[in-house]
Structure formats: structure tokens, C-alpha cells
Motif scaffolding. Sequence first.
Motif, short mmCIF file in Angstrom:
data_model
loop_
_atom_site.label_atom_id
_atom_site.label_comp_id
_atom_site.label_asym_id
_atom_site.label_seq_id
_atom_site.Cartn_x
_atom_site.Cartn_y
_atom_site.Cartn_z
N ASP A 78 0.85 -1.19 0.00
CA ASP A 78 0.00 0.00 0.00
C ASP A 78 0.90 1.25 0.00
N ARG A 79 0.60 2.17 -0.92
CA ARG A 79 1.42 3.39 -1.01
C ARG A 79 1.45 4.14 0.33
N ASP A 80 0.34 4.07 1.06
CA ASP A 80 0.28 4.79 2.34
C ASP A 80 0.90 4.02 3.50
N SER A 81 1.46 2.86 3.21
CA SER A 81 2.07 2.09 4.31
C SER A 81 3.36 2.76 4.79
N GLY A 82 3.95 3.58 3.94
CA GLY A 82 5.19 4.27 4.32
C GLY A 82 4.93 5.72 4.64
N SER A 83 6.01 6.48 4.71
CA SER A 83 5.84 7.92 4.96
C SER A 83 6.70 8.69 3.96
N ASP A 84 6.41 9.97 3.82
CA ASP A 84 7.14 10.81 2.86
C ASP A 84 8.51 11.19 3.41
N TRP A 85 9.51 10.94 2.62
CA TRP A 85 10.88 11.35 2.99
C TRP A 85 11.41 12.27 1.91
N GLU A 86 11.99 13.39 2.31
CA GLU A 86 12.72 14.18 1.33
C GLU A 86 13.95 13.38 0.91
N ILE A 87 14.31 13.52 -0.36
CA ILE A 87 15.46 12.76 -0.88
C ILE A 87 16.70 13.00 0.00
N GLN A 88 16.90 14.25 0.41
CA GLN A 88 18.10 14.55 1.19
C GLN A 88 18.05 13.95 2.60
N GLU A 89 16.83 13.72 3.10
CA GLU A 89 16.71 13.01 4.39
C GLU A 89 17.13 11.56 4.23
N ILE A 90 16.77 10.98 3.09
CA ILE A 90 17.17 9.58 2.82
C ILE A 90 18.69 9.50 2.75
N ILE A 91 19.29 10.46 2.06
CA ILE A 91 20.76 10.46 1.92
C ILE A 91 21.42 10.58 3.30
N LYS A 92 20.85 11.45 4.13
CA LYS A 92 21.41 11.63 5.48
C LYS A 92 21.35 10.31 6.25
N GLU A 93 20.22 9.65 6.17
CA GLU A 93 20.01 8.40 6.91
C GLU A 93 20.98 7.31 6.43
N VAL A 94 21.13 7.13 5.12
CA VAL A 94 21.98 6.04 4.62
C VAL A 94 23.46 6.39 4.80
N THR A 95 23.79 7.65 4.83
CA THR A 95 25.18 8.06 5.06
C THR A 95 25.56 7.79 6.51
N PHE A 96 24.62 8.03 7.41
CA PHE A 96 24.85 7.87 8.85
C PHE A 96 25.29 6.44 9.18
N THR A 97 24.75 5.45 8.46
CA THR A 97 25.05 4.05 8.78
C THR A 97 26.48 3.66 8.41
N GLY A 98 27.08 4.32 7.45
CA GLY A 98 28.45 4.02 7.05
C GLY A 98 28.59 2.84 6.10
N CYS A 99 27.49 2.21 5.72
CA CYS A 99 27.56 1.07 4.79
C CYS A 99 27.65 1.62 3.35
N PRO A 100 28.64 1.16 2.57
CA PRO A 100 28.82 1.74 1.23
C PRO A 100 27.84 1.20 0.18
#
Length: 234
Positions: free
Chosen positions: A61-83
Motif C-alpha cells: 500500500d502506497r500509504d504504508s510508508g511515509s514521505d521522505w525528502e530525498i536529502q533526508e534519505i541520503i542523510k540516513e543512509v550516510t549515517f550508517t556508514g555502509c557503502p
Amino acid sequence: MKLPHPTVNGKIVGPTMHIYSIFQSVDGEVNHRGTGAMTTFIRTSGCSATCAYCDTRYAKDRDSGSDWEIQEIIKEVTFTGCPNITITGGEPFEQSTELIELLGALDDAGFSSVSIETNGYHPFNKQDYPFNTASFVVDLKLFGYVLLSNYINMNLDSTDFIKIVIGSFDDFHTAIKNKLYLQQNKVRANFAFSPMAGSDVTPDKLLIWMKEFHQFDAYLNTQLHKVLSLTEAN
Ligand code: SF4
């Protein structure tokens, strides 16, 4: 062509993507890095396909998730340190404009190993993707109407996979026929056969068929995360 990030008063705004979850685990499916590579999953929400064997119904369901700004996604995946990054769903191509934006932002942020899993219902041409960091894992579903020419036009290369879920011997037979046709039409992607969960087709049975029918250039896709009973939380 990279899309510019719009800003208001110096703050990055939109676009946003519907995201179900972002988490780290092993990539249990075939991908250009090899099964078992650690990765950060970006699971988009929303998929309008109706596969009987779907194991991610919670994100359909499209509404099962939430809206993320692209730059928020980048921040989150960068924080983990996994390449490594794996974009999955849901169906990432149901947000295709935002997907291109996300790929550009990942490229800008220095992520050089991105795998995109897609259900094959959204014809695309890899050459239209300006970023050299992305590889695709594209399902070829054996039910419903399968348009093999879509796969020829995707311009997949040897870093990409076409994945076929096998639920019976008839499926296996159709899969190898389709594989041969696509290879004769110069499709250079790798092919992977995946036993359908809940069917009679076990990994060892599928391996026997692969040997018997000389499928020596194909991969057996065993879904390592299922073998290890992994969820998004462990
Ligand atoms: S394409 Fe994937 S997410 Fe969508 S219904 Fe089928 S298995 Fe589920």
C-alpha cells in the motif's frame, strides 16, 4: 543529466519519496556485489502488482510508508556508514521520477554500489539512467502476459540480473525457453532461478533440474535472508 535540488532560503525542499523502511542487512538475493554482501535497504512503499507469493505485502500500500525528502534519505543512509545500497519495494519504479532523483543524490553523495530491484512491469532503458553506479535485478514473472521485448529493450548488461521465480517444472521449462530467447536476442544480463516459497520446488530440486538441463550459466537464487530467517529487525 542530474536534476538540480530545489532550495528555498538555502533549505533543500522536495521531492519526496514514499518510503516504508531503511535498514541494514545482508542482501540475500542475487545482485552485482554477490549474495550476502552487507547493504542498506531503502524499501519504497506502494506496488500495484498482485503476486500470490508476495512476501512484502506490508509495503504494497502506497500509504504504508511515509514521505521522505530525498536529502533526508541520503542523510540516513550516510549515517550508517555502509557503502552498498539496495533499493527495493514495494515497487521503486512506481515512483520513477523520484527514483532518478534519488539515484542522482546517491551518486552525488559518493555511493558507488547501488542495486535496484524491480518487478519487470515498468519498461525502462538502462541507458536512460545517467548514473554509472546502478545495477538492476529485474523480475520476469511467468504468470499473466509476459512481453519479452521489454527485456530486450532494457539494455541490461553483465552487472544486471533477470530473476525468474519457479513454482513447478512447467515454470522451469518456460523459464529456460524465455532465457534462451532473450540470450539469442543479445540480452547480456545474468539469469537467476528462484524457488517459489511454499511450492514443491525446493532449492535442491531446482539445482538438480539446472544440472539436468545444462543451465550452467544461470544462478540459483536461494534468498539467504529466508534461510537465516532474517526480518528487517534482526
Ligand atoms: S511485485 Fe513484488 S512487491 Fe509487488 S506484489 Fe509482486 S512480489 Fe509483492
